[in-house]
Scaffold this active site. Structure first.
Site, mmCIF file in Angstrom:
data_model
loop_
_atom_site.group_PDB
_atom_site.id
_atom_site.type_symbol
_atom_site.label_atom_id
_atom_site.label_comp_id
_atom_site.label_asym_id
_atom_site.label_seq_id
_atom_site.Cartn_x
_atom_site.Cartn_y
_atom_site.Cartn_z
ATOM 1 N N HIS A 96 0.832 -1.197 0.000
ATOM 2 C CA HIS A 96 0.000 0.000 0.000
ATOM 3 C C HIS A 96 0.870 1.252 0.000
ATOM 4 O O HIS A 96 1.787 1.377 0.797
ATOM 5 C CB HIS A 96 -0.919 0.003 1.227
ATOM 6 N N ASP A 156 6.118 4.670 -21.447
ATOM 7 C CA ASP A 156 6.091 4.453 -22.892
ATOM 8 C C ASP A 156 7.449 3.915 -23.342
ATOM 9 O O ASP A 156 8.386 3.822 -22.542
ATOM 10 C CB ASP A 156 5.658 5.714 -23.652
ATOM 11 N N ARG A 207 7.942 17.464 -16.694
ATOM 12 C CA ARG A 207 8.738 16.329 -17.182
ATOM 13 C C ARG A 207 9.854 15.900 -16.221
ATOM 14 O O ARG A 207 9.956 14.727 -15.859
ATOM 15 C CB ARG A 207 9.334 16.669 -18.552
ATOM 16 N N TYR A 217 4.324 11.053 -24.223
ATOM 17 C CA TYR A 217 3.589 11.284 -22.982
ATOM 18 C C TYR A 217 2.678 10.117 -22.611
ATOM 19 O O TYR A 217 1.688 10.287 -21.900
ATOM 20 C CB TYR A 217 2.794 12.599 -23.028
ATOM 21 N N GLY A 218 3.038 8.935 -23.051
ATOM 22 C CA GLY A 218 2.275 7.736 -22.710
ATOM 23 C C GLY A 218 2.743 7.118 -21.406
ATOM 24 O O GLY A 218 2.891 5.900 -21.318
ATOM 25 N N ASN A 219 3.008 7.946 -20.398
ATOM 26 C CA ASN A 219 3.535 7.506 -19.099
ATOM 27 C C ASN A 219 2.580 7.910 -17.983
ATOM 28 O O ASN A 219 1.943 8.951 -18.064
ATOM 29 C CB ASN A 219 4.865 8.220 -18.789
#
Length: 146
Positions: free
Chosen positions: A22, A30, A104, A126-128
Site C-alpha cells: 500500500h 512508454d 517532465r 507522454y504515454g507515461n
C-alpha cells in the site's frame, strides 16, 4: 494462462505487482521512457499500448484512496492533454480529483522513487503515468470445483 487473470498480465508482471505494498508507486512507461535509469526493477511489456497495459494492471491492483493524487501524468507542452493521456486516465479509473500531472523532470524524479517500472510498447509521446497502489480488500468466497 490463469482463470480470471487478464491475458496481458504475464507471470513476471503479476509477481512484480504482488510485491508492491500500500502506497508503493509504479510507473507505466512508454517505449521512449528511460526505464532502466529510474533505478526500480523493470518489467518489459513490448508491443502493448500504455492504456491497455494500465487497464490490465487495474484488474488486479487498486489505486490509493487516501489523500493526494493516485495517478500522476507527465505534463505535455500542449495546452490540451494528448489523446494517450486521456486514454490513460480512463484506463486508470481513478476517482475524480485523484489525477494530477508533473512537469517532465519532476516526473522523472518521482519515477526514480517508484518501486516498479513497466515499460510498454507505447510509441506516442507522454504515454507515461505513475500509479500509487491502494489497499487490497478481502476477496469473495472461492467457488467450489465443478
Amino acid at each position: 494462462m490463469l482463470h480470471g487473470i487478464h491475458p496481458l498480465l504475464t507471470g513476471e508482471l503479476l509477481a512484480a505487482l504482488d510485491r508492491l505494498g500500500h502506497g508503493d508507486e509504479l510507473v507505466v512507461a512508454d517505449a521512449n521512457f528511460p526505464a532502466y535509469s529510474a533505478g526500480a526493477p523493470v518489467v518489459e511489456a513490448a508491443g502493448i499500448a500504455s492504456p491497455a497495459l494500465v487497464a490490465a494492471i487495474r484488474t488486479v491492483l487498486p489505486v490509493d484512496a487516501y489523500e493526494g493524487p493516485a495517478v500522476l501524468l507527465m505534463t505535455s507542452e500542449d495546452p490540451e492533454p494528448p489523446a494517450v493521456q486521456r486514454e490513460l486516465v480512463t484506463a486508470a479509473a481513478a476517482a475524480p480529483g485523484r489525477v494530477d500531472s508533473l512537469e517532465r523532470f519532476a516526473f522523472y524524479e518521482r519515477a526514480a522513487r517508484a518501486r516498479l517500472v513497466v515499460r510498454s510498447g507505447e510509441l506516442r509521446a507522454y504515454g507515461n503515468l505513475i500509479l500509487r497502489k491502494g489497499v487490497v480488500r478481502a476477496a469473495g468466497p472461492i467457488a467450489p470445483a465443478e
